[in-house]
Write an enzyme that holds these catalytic residues in place. Structure first.
Site, PDB file in Angstrom:
ATOM      1  N   ILE A 147      11.876  46.192  41.769  1.00 19.06           N
ATOM      2  CA  ILE A 147      10.648  45.451  41.452  1.00 19.06           C
ATOM      3  C   ILE A 147      10.972  43.967  41.273  1.00 19.06           C
ATOM      4  CG2 ILE A 147       8.858  45.147  39.668  1.00 19.06           C
ATOM      5  CD1 ILE A 147       8.921  48.244  39.321  1.00 19.06           C
ATOM      6  N   ASN A 160      11.079  41.739  32.933  1.00 21.42           N
ATOM      7  CA  ASN A 160      10.942  42.897  33.833  1.00 21.42           C
ATOM      8  C   ASN A 160      12.114  43.872  33.765  1.00 21.42           C
ATOM      9  OD1 ASN A 160      10.100  44.318  36.455  1.00 21.42           O
ATOM     10  ND2 ASN A 160      12.073  43.402  37.018  1.00 21.42           N
ATOM     11  N   TYR A 205      12.816  55.844  26.263  1.00 19.62           N
ATOM     12  CA  TYR A 205      12.312  54.759  27.114  1.00 19.62           C
ATOM     13  C   TYR A 205      10.818  54.559  26.881  1.00 19.62           C
ATOM     14  CZ  TYR A 205      10.765  53.067  31.832  1.00 19.62           C
ATOM     15  OH  TYR A 205      10.199  52.412  32.885  1.00 19.62           O
ATOM     16  N   LYS A 256       8.997  51.266  25.532  1.00 20.69           N
ATOM     17  CA  LYS A 256       8.012  50.563  26.367  1.00 20.69           C
ATOM     18  C   LYS A 256       6.635  50.525  25.694  1.00 20.69           C
ATOM     19  CE  LYS A 256      10.244  49.597  30.367  1.00 20.69           C
ATOM     20  NZ  LYS A 256      10.331  48.261  30.970  1.00 20.69           N
TER      21      LYS A 256
END
Ligand code: NAD
Length: 251
Positions: free
Chosen positions: A18, A82, A146, A150
């Protein structure tokens, strides 16, 4: 069109799947990009960018890197935070070590970069921050540690949006669905047919591609989104809109 011509845009995880699409999208929009990653080899193929190599979990090294890129290229107008990492796929593989590692990289590591960058932005009159979260932060799709980190990122983003709006800081999150990047290599190696199974869950009948995520980030970072702050935007081919398998199986 995006109002980002000659703006200084800092992107972390820029060497990843990404990240590379983010670099290309912001370059196409005329921005000056500083590409950051912990792995210099992943940054090597990137052309026409400044490069900064540091490990996000090392708070001092990250703060030093931010000070250096501000001194060399000017205060960032945009930060796309990111970089991310996940390995522990389900609860049975979450232990103290994997929990600490995934929270350290995805949440604390993001803070280590965002905090000094935002302070420089505030001193310079403002800026836009886009964080890459995930659909895992909105509902459970695996990777518990995770996902928790997040989801924490979304709370941190909202805190910035609410408290630092007066400093002309906008903060938003993007929540991508499954994107076939190197982050999926270890899963596809175990099961080469995995992605066919994954696609079946997506209402649009396809996975998200890196440029889908980059285009959303470009919009949120740009003056076109000048009144948008505090938002967690799914870029997920419909995954979080509902349960496609329920519809297929029940009706
Ligand atoms: N690929 C997906 O399906 C998907 C879905 C939702 C969200 N995301 C998120 O999108 C972002 C980019 O993921 P990707 O798919 O491009 O993964 P990727 O593994 O291709 O890229 C991640 C990049 O981040 C860098 N990085 C990781 N930990 C770091 C650290 N501690 N310090 C500095 N750099 C570090 C890596 O070196 C790598 O270049 C991540 O935050 C990820 O969680 C990905």
């Amino acid at each position: 069109m995006f109002g980002l011509n000659d703006k200084h845009v800092v992107i972390s995880g820029a060497g990843g799947g990404i990240g590379r699409a983010l670099v290309a999208a912001f370059q196409t929009a005329g921005a000056r990009v500083t590409a950051c990653d912990r792995d210099p080899e992943l940054l090597a193929p990137l052309q026409g960018v400044a490069k900064s190599v540091f490990e996000l979990t090392d708070a001092e090294a990250t703060a030093r890197a931010v000070a250096a890129l501000v001194a060399e290229h000017g205060t960032p107008d945009v930060l796309v935070s990111n970089a991310g990492f996940s390995r522990a796929e389900t609860m049975d593989t979450v232990d103290q070590k994997s929990w600490n590692q995934e929270v350290d990289i995805n949440l604390t590591g993001s803070f280590n970069l965002i905090d000094p960058t935002m302070r420089a932005m505030i001193a310079n009159g403002g800026g836009a921050i886009v964080m890459t979260s995930t659909v895992n932060a909105l509902a459970h799709y695996g990777n518990p540690a995770y996902a928790a980190a997040k989801a924490g990122l979304i709370a941190y983003m909202r805190a910035i949006a609410v408290e630092n709006g007066r400093d002309n800081i906008r903060a938003n999150c993007i929540c991508p669905g499954s994107v076939r990047t190197p982050a999926w290599d270890h899963r596809v190696e175990k099961d080469p047919s995995l992605l066919t199974k994954v696609v079946a869950h997506y209402p649009l009948g396809k996975l998200v591609v890196p440029s889908d995520v980059a285009n959303a980030a470009l919009f949120l970072a740009s003056p076109l989104a000048g009144a948008i702050t505090g938002v967690a935007l799914p870029v997920d081919a419909g995954l979080t809109a509902g349960n496609l398998r329920f519809i297929r199986d029940v009706f």
